[in-house]
Design an enzyme around this catalytic site. Structure first.
Site, mmCIF file in Angstrom:
data_model
loop_
_atom_site.group_PDB
_atom_site.id
_atom_site.type_symbol
_atom_site.label_atom_id
_atom_site.label_comp_id
_atom_site.label_asym_id
_atom_site.label_seq_id
_atom_site.Cartn_x
_atom_site.Cartn_y
_atom_site.Cartn_z
ATOM 1 N N ASN A 45 0.797 -1.229 0.000
ATOM 2 C CA ASN A 45 0.000 0.000 0.000
ATOM 3 C C ASN A 45 0.828 1.278 0.000
ATOM 4 O O ASN A 45 0.297 2.361 -0.229
ATOM 5 C CB ASN A 45 -0.943 0.016 1.204
ATOM 6 C CG ASN A 45 -0.201 -0.031 2.527
ATOM 7 O OD1 ASN A 45 0.393 -1.049 2.868
ATOM 8 N ND2 ASN A 45 -0.220 1.060 3.281
ATOM 9 N N ARG A 68 -2.109 -4.891 5.407
ATOM 10 C CA ARG A 68 -2.796 -5.199 6.661
ATOM 11 C C ARG A 68 -3.999 -4.279 6.855
ATOM 12 O O ARG A 68 -5.060 -4.701 7.284
ATOM 13 C CB ARG A 68 -1.813 -5.053 7.831
ATOM 14 C CG ARG A 68 -2.405 -5.298 9.199
ATOM 15 C CD ARG A 68 -1.331 -5.212 10.277
ATOM 16 N NE ARG A 68 -0.593 -3.961 10.206
ATOM 17 C CZ ARG A 68 -1.030 -2.817 10.745
ATOM 18 N NH1 ARG A 68 -2.179 -2.789 11.393
ATOM 19 N NH2 ARG A 68 -0.292 -1.729 10.645
ATOM 20 N N ASP A 93 -2.894 -9.799 6.522
ATOM 21 C CA ASP A 93 -2.016 -9.533 7.657
ATOM 22 C C ASP A 93 -1.124 -10.753 7.811
ATOM 23 O O ASP A 93 -1.586 -11.824 8.194
ATOM 24 C CB ASP A 93 -2.851 -9.309 8.920
ATOM 25 C CG ASP A 93 -1.994 -8.928 10.123
ATOM 26 O OD1 ASP A 93 -0.756 -9.060 10.043
ATOM 27 O OD2 ASP A 93 -2.557 -8.502 11.150
ATOM 28 N N ASN A 120 7.335 -8.187 0.895
ATOM 29 C CA ASN A 120 7.821 -6.850 1.205
ATOM 30 C C ASN A 120 7.379 -6.368 2.583
ATOM 31 O O ASN A 120 8.051 -5.533 3.193
ATOM 32 C CB ASN A 120 7.324 -5.868 0.141
ATOM 33 C CG ASN A 120 7.544 -4.426 0.543
ATOM 34 O OD1 ASN A 120 8.667 -3.923 0.524
ATOM 35 N ND2 ASN A 120 6.467 -3.749 0.945
ATOM 36 N N SER A 172 17.787 -6.778 3.901
ATOM 37 C CA SER A 172 18.634 -5.622 4.168
ATOM 38 C C SER A 172 20.078 -6.040 4.375
ATOM 39 O O SER A 172 20.360 -7.108 4.921
ATOM 40 C CB SER A 172 18.140 -4.898 5.433
ATOM 41 O OG SER A 172 19.038 -3.877 5.823
ATOM 42 N N TYR A 232 15.813 -5.082 14.061
ATOM 43 C CA TYR A 232 15.559 -5.130 12.617
ATOM 44 C C TYR A 232 16.641 -5.950 11.911
ATOM 45 O O TYR A 232 16.352 -6.793 11.061
ATOM 46 C CB TYR A 232 15.512 -3.711 12.061
ATOM 47 C CG TYR A 232 15.210 -3.628 10.577
ATOM 48 C CD1 TYR A 232 13.902 -3.709 10.118
ATOM 49 C CD2 TYR A 232 16.233 -3.442 9.651
ATOM 50 C CE1 TYR A 232 13.620 -3.618 8.761
ATOM 51 C CE2 TYR A 232 15.960 -3.359 8.301
ATOM 52 C CZ TYR A 232 14.649 -3.442 7.855
ATOM 53 O OH TYR A 232 14.384 -3.354 6.503
ATOM 54 N N LYS A 236 16.239 -9.514 9.764
ATOM 55 C CA LYS A 236 16.633 -9.659 8.362
ATOM 56 C C LYS A 236 17.740 -10.702 8.196
ATOM 57 O O LYS A 236 17.822 -11.366 7.165
ATOM 58 C CB LYS A 236 17.084 -8.308 7.805
ATOM 59 C CG LYS A 236 15.942 -7.296 7.671
ATOM 60 C CD LYS A 236 14.803 -7.819 6.813
ATOM 61 C CE LYS A 236 13.727 -6.766 6.576
ATOM 62 N NZ LYS A 236 12.621 -7.264 5.719
ATOM 63 N N LYS A 270 13.965 6.450 0.657
ATOM 64 C CA LYS A 270 13.143 7.515 1.235
ATOM 65 C C LYS A 270 11.700 7.045 1.368
ATOM 66 O O LYS A 270 10.859 7.284 0.507
ATOM 67 C CB LYS A 270 13.213 8.756 0.346
ATOM 68 C CG LYS A 270 14.611 9.349 0.220
ATOM 69 C CD LYS A 270 14.654 10.464 -0.802
ATOM 70 C CE LYS A 270 16.083 10.975 -0.978
ATOM 71 N NZ LYS A 270 16.184 11.994 -2.050
#
Length: 313
Positions: A45, A68, A93, A120, A172, A232, A236, A270
């Site tokens: 989204n 979600r 979700d 993603n 990442s 995080y 990953k 960004k």
């Protein structure tokens, strides 16, 4: 010129190459897909997920955007409809098993399955120089276990084909085992996670359980975990390990039923996830994921990419 300036110069040169590659259209012999090719994108989204949906739809695929938040997903869908792109929306979700099951049933009933899955959806609660692990459980549950649950549920629906189905995990560089600045300091654990032959779900789960236990009892700072965006990064790292583990299993499937799974780092983009403080545009961040999803090279499986180049785990 210092190391930082050299690094910045190299990054800009790679981005210039990506911008050029993005302008080169696929030739007819490269286009193995059609309007009937179905791609599912989680967390589509906004940000990178939204742009992956846009680029895949622009290449002529049928794209199913999931999110979600239903209201956010519907609003995003309106933008695609106004552009005339073939994008459909369904709520999903990835940390809710009932939501995954409902989505799988709907997908089977309406499309008979899918050809491409782009994982993603993810969360990060640290911005800038922050490194709180207050939300570590939610980060691990979403970024790793949610991705894992989605893959396990979707595999039976991936359509058989000679070109092979595709799974792309958005990951990442922060989760690299052997990154110079952010790797786990436990050498033995690093070697175990880096050995594809001995890698297992049990090892990945045990690593995550150990991290979360240390978060709970307050000892994580001396546990040798990554020093930047710790929760995080650990999530990953697990996604990367799982990608390598599943690659072996999925490639051993019979001809016509193979699934090619890879992961990639979109860079510091960004988006809301970075507080819009990144270096790369969403178009640049989405590019490698779309490239992997559409790749014709069937020798690429279980690998890690950034800027369309393979990087080390």
């Amino acid at each position: 010129m210092g190391n930082r300036e050299k690094s910045k110069e190299r990054r800009e040169k790679r981005l210039q190459e990506i911008r050029l590659q993005m302008t080169i259209p696929y030739s007819d012999h490269q286009r193995w897909w059609s309007k009937e090719t179905v791609a599912v994108v989680t967390g589509g989204n906004r940000g990178i997920g939204f742009e992956i949906c846009r680029q895949l739809a622009a290449h002529g695929l049928t794209v199913i955007l999931t999110s979600r938040d239903s209201s956010a997903g519907v609003e995003s869908l309106k933008i695609f409809q106004e552009s005339g792109l073939n994008v459909i929306y369904h709520q999903l979700d990835i940390v809710d098993h009932s939501s995954i099951n409902q989505f799988v049933e709907w997908l089977q009933k309406n499309y008979g399955g899918l050809d491409i899955l782009v994982n993603n959806a993810g969360v990060n609660f640290n911005l800038g120089s922050e490194n709180s692990v207050e939300n570590a459980y939610k980060v691990i549950k979403t970024n790793y276990y949610g991705t894992k649950s989605m893959i396990e549920a979707i595999i039976p629906l991936m359509k058989p084909s000679l070109i092979g189905a595709r799974i792309v995990n958005v990951s990442s560089r922060l989760g690299r085992l052997n990154g110079r600045r952010n790797r786990i300091s436990n050498v033995a654990l690093r070697e175990q996670l880096g050995d594809v032959e001995s890698l297992s779900l049990e090892l990945i789960d045990r690593t995550l359980s150990s991290f979360l236990q240390q978060v709970e009892d307050g000892t994580w700072t001396s546990g040798g975990w990554p020093q930047v965006y710790t929760d995080y990064s650990v999530s990953k790292l697990a996604v990367n390990a799982y990608t390598r583990l599943m690659a072996r299993e999925l490639y051993e499937r019979p001809e016509g039923q193979k699934i090619y799974i890879n992961c990639y780092c979109p860079g510091w983009v960004k988006t809301a996830l970075t507080g819009y403080a990144g270096n790369n545009t969403v178009e640049e961040g989405a590019d490698t994921g779309v490239w992997l999803a559409l790749l014709t090279d069937q020798t690429i499986i279980g690998k890690f990419f950034a800027e369309r180049r393979e990087i080390k785990f």
